[in-house]
Design a protein around this motif. Structure first.
Motif, short mmCIF file in Angstrom:
data_model
loop_
_atom_site.label_atom_id
_atom_site.label_comp_id
_atom_site.label_asym_id
_atom_site.label_seq_id
_atom_site.Cartn_x
_atom_site.Cartn_y
_atom_site.Cartn_z
N TRP A 94 0.82 -1.22 0.00
CA TRP A 94 0.00 0.00 0.00
C TRP A 94 0.85 1.27 0.00
CZ3 TRP A 94 -4.60 -1.69 -1.05
CH2 TRP A 94 -5.06 -2.90 -0.51
N GLN A 95 2.12 1.18 0.38
CA GLN A 95 3.00 2.35 0.44
C GLN A 95 4.05 2.34 -0.67
OE1 GLN A 95 2.17 4.60 2.71
NE2 GLN A 95 0.69 3.26 3.72
N MET A 102 -1.36 2.19 -5.86
CA MET A 102 -1.88 3.38 -5.19
C MET A 102 -2.54 4.34 -6.17
SD MET A 102 1.29 4.36 -2.63
CE MET A 102 0.40 5.78 -2.00
N TYR A 111 -0.82 13.41 0.70
CA TYR A 111 -0.95 12.03 1.18
C TYR A 111 0.24 11.74 2.09
CZ TYR A 111 -0.94 6.98 1.44
OH TYR A 111 -0.94 5.69 1.92
N MET A 532 -5.69 -2.57 3.95
CA MET A 532 -5.60 -1.26 3.30
C MET A 532 -5.72 -0.18 4.37
SD MET A 532 -8.09 0.24 0.34
CE MET A 532 -7.94 1.92 -0.26
N SER A 536 -5.77 5.51 2.92
CA SER A 536 -5.48 5.27 1.50
C SER A 536 -6.48 5.98 0.60
CB SER A 536 -5.49 3.77 1.19
OG SER A 536 -4.33 3.14 1.69
#
Length: 554
Positions: A94-95, A102, A111, A532, A536
């Motif tokens: 997710w990063q 993403m 973000y 998640m 996000s």
């Protein structure tokens, strides 16, 4: 008595909770403002991407397992993402900052990335993964130091310097993007930069670094450019290679190092020469005519300019291949955790699947495209990982549109579609990159390090395995493939997520020479992958929809 026991239990739990809090890995917070600015790295004023007003961007200095928090404010006029080249993001794609994992940070919004270099050390860098923003800057160094309790196989240096080398174009990233969208290549770069500058080489340059005579220095060298392999060297000095993309290596001395696009080397430089100025030199490799730039090193108290006679670079790719063969994993050095690197015997694990990836180029509707096994990847509006997580993958992409062992007929024509491999969790897989073209390729895998066991001329066959280095191949995240050659890597796909396999040649990646490996948690457990994050971004088909039920605990 029962009340006393209850009080004692509460105090015990409180103490335990306090210990957990105290034992948590440190947090380091950053706020980054991404803007346009004007600089003249090659003497021509041009628009570049700045981070907090800096070009290149700030250097991240961290330690294994640190929590890195970076709040990115996008003040550009386009969507923007940063990817952290070589950081594995264990259980946390997710990063990762790629368009397949993403949603982009839209103009005027922000973000916050939160990631850990979990059980990692080494030299890395970050850069923009959207459009052709990498050609305008937005990149910077990212170092991960070993924890104090874990020894490193060299003495503490006097200082630690990051050297970012890369090819550079004077045209804007929007103009370069138009070239690719219109069906043409970027062409030859206009120059080479060292830490965002091109030296005049006439003695008037300000020193990039200052050395104390007799001291040693950690020098991390990363190729952050778009497409050109570079050779790096320093007048009258040798470079002792000690680390490569997160692995300690056997410590050989080199007069120069070939650094292919996306690669980082950690070296030790000893200031053991006459106290005066010396040039660092970065020059192009495998181009018809050589492009060179310099950066100045100065000894404290030194007198005298640097010699105008620059050390010559190597010629031909066979020299580079032989240098690759000299790199060896240091089996006795400590890893990021308190165990020796050589405790993992990768050469004794049975291969469960072989995937051959053949890079090709061709025309689709009259425009240039690059492909792997006949498929030229395109990023859908809904990121692949979000489509998978929200249970709508069938509306966005298909798994395994390419075969593991393509025939010549399958790679003759090129199809444009998302290219996603379905990889079974914890399988030990062999990936072969086969290059039938005349240019050097450079490949990278997000989320992992792998063992680069062979790079050889010709065409790969199973019989070639007898030439693999199954003992001390370096664990790393990029590998180069020379013209008419192949490269083989081995790894266990034990990190769940959606992970990008890409050409580090930016024009090739932009025009489709990449794919994703989907590694799913079979039990949908937090033991294998994080949920998640609540923060996000959601876009495409999942914009505004409620998040699925979270994974259960381990």
């Amino acid at each position: 008595m029962r009340g006393v026991k209850l009080l004692a239990a509460c105090l015990y739990l409180a103490a335990a909770a306090t210990l957990v809090v105290r034992a948590e890995d440190p947090y380091f917070h950053h706020v980054w403002n991404v803007t346009y600015g004007t600089v003249s790295p090659l003497g021509v004023p041009q628009q570049v991407i700045l981070i907090n007003g800096q070009f290149p961007g700030p250097n991240i200095n961290s330690t294994s397992n640190n929590n890195i928090i970076i709040n990115v404010f996008n003040n550009l006029d386009e969507p923007f993402l940063l990817t952290w080249n070589g950081i594995q993001h264990r259980k946390n794609c997710w990063q990762d900052g790629t368009p397949g994992t993403m949603c982009p940070i839209m103009p005027g919004t922000n973000y916050t990335y939160h990631f850990q270099p979990k059980d990692q050390i080494g030299s890395y860098f970050y850069y923009p993964s959207t459009a052709l923003h990498r050609s305008a800057g937005g990149f910077g160094g990212l170092r991960v130091n070993s924890r104090l309790l874990i020894p490193v196989p060299y003495a503490d240096p006097e200082d630690d310097y990051t050297v970012l080398i890369g090819d550079w174009y004077t045209k804007s990233h929007t103009q370069l993007k138009k070239f690719l969208d219109g069906g043409r290549t970027l062409g030859r770069p206009d120059g080479i930069l060292i830490n965002g500058k091109s030296g005049k080489g006439d003695g008037s340059d300000a020193p990039l670094f200052t050395l104390k005579p007799g001291k040693t220095y950690r020098v991390r060298i990363c190729n952050v450019g778009l497409k050109t392999s570079l050779n790096f060297r320093i007048q009258n000095h040798k470079l002792k290679l000690v680390e490569m993309e997160g692995s300690h290596v056997l410590q050989n001395d080199y007069d120069s190092l070939d650094v292919h696009v996306g690669q980082c080397y950690g070296t030790i430089l000893t200031a053991d020469q006459e106290a005066k100025d010396y040039y660092m030199v970065a020059s192009s490799r495998f181009l018809k005519s050589v492009i060179t730039t310099t950066g100045l090193l100065r000894y404290e108290g030194g007198k005298g300019p640097a010699s105008s006679q620059l050390p010559a670079g190597p010629v031909g790719w066979a020299w580079s291949l032989n240098q690759f063969r000299s790199f060896r994993w240091n089996l006795t050095a400590s890893a990021a955790r308190p165990n020796p690197q050589g405790s993992y015997h990768y050469g004794k694990i049975n291969i469960t699947r072989t995937i051959k990836l053949v890079n090709t180029q061709g025309k689709v509707d009259g425009k240039l495209r690059y492909a792997l096994n006949g498929v030229s990847h395109t990023d859908p509006e809904t990121p692949l990982k979000l489509a998978e997580y929200f249970g709508i993958a069938d509306k966005v992409f298909k798994y395994d549109t390419i075969t593991d062992n393509p025939t010549p007929e399958q790679i003759k024509t090129i199809k444009i579609e998302p290219n996603v491999l379905n990889i079974t969790h914890r399988t030990f897989i062999e990936v072969v990159f086969e290059n039938h073209e005349k240019s050097v390729q450079s490949w990278h895998l997000d989320g992992y390090s792998f063992f680069a066991v062979a790079v050889e001329p010709g065409t790969w066959t199973p019989e070639k395995r007898k030439n693999y280095n199954l003992l001390d191949a370096v664990s790393r995240h990029t590998v180069q493939v020379y013209p008419k050659c192949w490269a083989a890597i081995l790894l266990t796909f034990d990190n769940c997520g959606m992970w990008n396999i890409r050409s580090e040649n930016t024009e090739r990646r932009y025009l489709g020479q990449q794919l994703y490996a989907s590694v799913l948690s079979p039990e949908k457990s937090l033991r294998d992958e994080y949920n998640m994050p609540e923060t996000s971004l959601q876009c495409g088909l999942v914009k505004g929809t409620p998040k699925p039920n979270p994974y259960a605990g381990a």
